[in-house]
Motif scaffolding. Structure first.
Motif, short mmCIF file in Angstrom:
data_model
loop_
_atom_site.label_atom_id
_atom_site.label_comp_id
_atom_site.label_asym_id
_atom_site.label_seq_id
_atom_site.Cartn_x
_atom_site.Cartn_y
_atom_site.Cartn_z
N LYS A 113 14.64 46.06 70.25
CA LYS A 113 15.93 46.72 68.91
C LYS A 113 16.49 47.87 70.50
CE LYS A 113 14.51 45.64 64.43
NZ LYS A 113 14.24 46.58 63.46
N ALA A 114 15.03 48.55 70.74
CA ALA A 114 15.59 49.59 71.22
C ALA A 114 16.69 49.26 73.11
CB ALA A 114 14.84 50.97 71.66
N ALA A 115 16.21 48.09 73.54
CA ALA A 115 16.59 47.79 74.34
C ALA A 115 18.08 47.44 74.45
CB ALA A 115 15.95 46.35 75.48
N ARG A 116 18.69 46.67 73.10
CA ARG A 116 20.38 46.15 73.27
C ARG A 116 20.70 47.19 72.51
NH1 ARG A 116 21.59 41.96 69.38
NH2 ARG A 116 22.89 43.07 69.34
N ARG A 117 20.11 48.70 72.99
CA ARG A 117 21.56 50.23 72.80
C ARG A 117 21.26 50.54 74.07
NH1 ARG A 117 19.84 53.61 68.04
NH2 ARG A 117 20.16 52.76 65.97
N LEU A 118 21.15 49.64 75.60
CA LEU A 118 20.87 49.73 76.60
C LEU A 118 22.80 49.34 76.67
CD1 LEU A 118 17.07 49.00 78.39
CD2 LEU A 118 18.42 51.31 77.91
N GLU A 119 22.73 50.20 78.47
CA GLU A 119 23.67 49.86 78.83
C GLU A 119 23.58 48.28 79.34
OE1 GLU A 119 28.02 49.89 79.72
OE2 GLU A 119 26.88 51.53 78.98
N PHE A 137 8.29 53.40 65.54
CA PHE A 137 8.46 53.41 67.07
C PHE A 137 9.40 54.43 66.76
CE2 PHE A 137 6.31 49.53 65.94
CZ PHE A 137 5.63 49.42 66.50
N ALA A 138 8.56 55.51 67.85
CA ALA A 138 9.58 56.63 68.17
C ALA A 138 9.62 56.82 69.59
CB ALA A 138 9.25 58.51 67.99
N LEU A 139 11.29 56.50 70.38
CA LEU A 139 11.28 56.36 71.72
C LEU A 139 10.76 57.60 72.44
CD1 LEU A 139 12.75 54.46 73.58
CD2 LEU A 139 14.75 55.07 73.13
N ARG A 140 10.45 57.86 73.75
CA ARG A 140 9.80 59.01 73.68
C ARG A 140 10.36 59.13 74.93
NH1 ARG A 140 5.84 62.02 72.33
NH2 ARG A 140 5.35 62.52 74.48
N ASN A 149 10.44 63.60 79.17
CA ASN A 149 10.33 64.85 78.55
C ASN A 149 9.56 65.50 77.53
OD1 ASN A 149 12.28 65.03 76.40
ND2 ASN A 149 13.58 67.00 77.47
N GLY A 150 9.21 64.05 76.49
CA GLY A 150 8.03 64.22 76.27
C GLY A 150 9.15 64.02 74.07
N ASP A 151 10.44 64.17 73.99
CA ASP A 151 11.29 64.43 73.22
C ASP A 151 11.33 63.01 72.28
OD1 ASP A 151 11.38 66.82 73.37
OD2 ASP A 151 13.87 66.84 74.39
N GLU A 152 11.57 62.64 71.38
CA GLU A 152 11.55 61.47 70.90
C GLU A 152 12.99 61.49 69.53
OE1 GLU A 152 7.91 60.82 68.05
OE2 GLU A 152 6.79 61.18 69.75
N SER A 153 13.85 60.72 70.44
CA SER A 153 15.06 60.93 70.25
C SER A 153 15.47 60.05 69.11
CB SER A 153 15.81 60.13 71.23
OG SER A 153 15.43 58.91 71.72
N SER A 154 15.07 58.57 68.90
CA SER A 154 15.50 57.80 68.43
C SER A 154 14.26 56.94 67.77
CB SER A 154 16.23 56.29 68.81
OG SER A 154 16.82 57.06 69.41
N LEU A 201 11.13 51.90 79.24
CA LEU A 201 10.84 52.33 77.79
C LEU A 201 9.89 52.81 76.83
CD1 LEU A 201 13.16 49.14 75.68
CD2 LEU A 201 13.86 52.10 77.01
N ARG A 202 9.25 53.84 76.63
CA ARG A 202 8.37 54.14 75.88
C ARG A 202 8.14 54.63 74.49
NH1 ARG A 202 5.15 55.96 79.94
NH2 ARG A 202 3.98 57.39 78.67
N LEU A 203 8.01 53.95 73.43
CA LEU A 203 7.35 53.58 72.54
C LEU A 203 6.91 54.16 72.06
CD1 LEU A 203 9.73 50.69 71.70
CD2 LEU A 203 10.25 52.77 71.27
N ARG A 204 6.82 55.67 71.12
CA ARG A 204 4.78 55.92 70.53
C ARG A 204 5.13 55.54 68.51
NH1 ARG A 204 3.54 59.54 66.97
NH2 ARG A 204 5.30 60.83 66.65
N GLU A 205 4.10 54.87 68.73
CA GLU A 205 3.92 54.30 67.44
C GLU A 205 3.86 55.34 66.19
OE1 GLU A 205 0.63 50.96 64.44
OE2 GLU A 205 0.51 51.11 66.87
#
Length: 112
Positions: free
Chosen positions: A44-50, A20-23, A26-31, A63-67
């Motif tokens: 997993k993505a939420a654990r990287r939040l401040e 799953f790509a974190l979007r 602007n549409g970029d998929e960073s992780s 959090l927007r995750l594209r499969e």
């Protein structure tokens, strides 16, 4: 071992995990996060939040995750906070750990 798209169908890795790509807005998929379910990847993505000082007082973030291999975007609200480690923690574990949680808001389909 990676997902393959064959005739529009997604085949998961041999270990059952999907990517799953974190979007960004602007549409970029960073992780990319992997998991058996979208929620597992969102955690997993939420654990990287401040992290905030407590679960009740921390900010919620969308959090927007594209499969990968699909046009499905799973939308979650995620948050993280610091918590004291349990008394029976192993020696290598720090005294304070980061916990996280997510709440599913829905699914969108990309029109790109």
């Amino acid at each position: 071992m990676w997902s393959l798209a064959i005739e529009g169908k997604i085949m998961v890795r041999d270990d059952g995990k999907r990517n799953f790509a974190l979007r960004e807005s602007n549409g970029d998929e960073s992780s990319v996060f992997s998991g058996n379910t979208p929620r597992q990847a969102a955690l997993k993505a939420a654990r990287r939040l401040e992290p905030g000082s407590s679960e009740e007082e921390t900010d919620r973030v969308e959090l927007r995750l594209r499969e990968k291999g699909t046009d499905k975007v799973h939308i979650y609200e995620g948050w993280a906070w610091h918590e004291t480690s349990p008394d029976n923690k192993p020696d290598w574990m720090p005294d304070t750990i980061t916990e996280a949680n997510v709440s599913k808001k829905g699914i969108e389909h990309l029109e790109e």
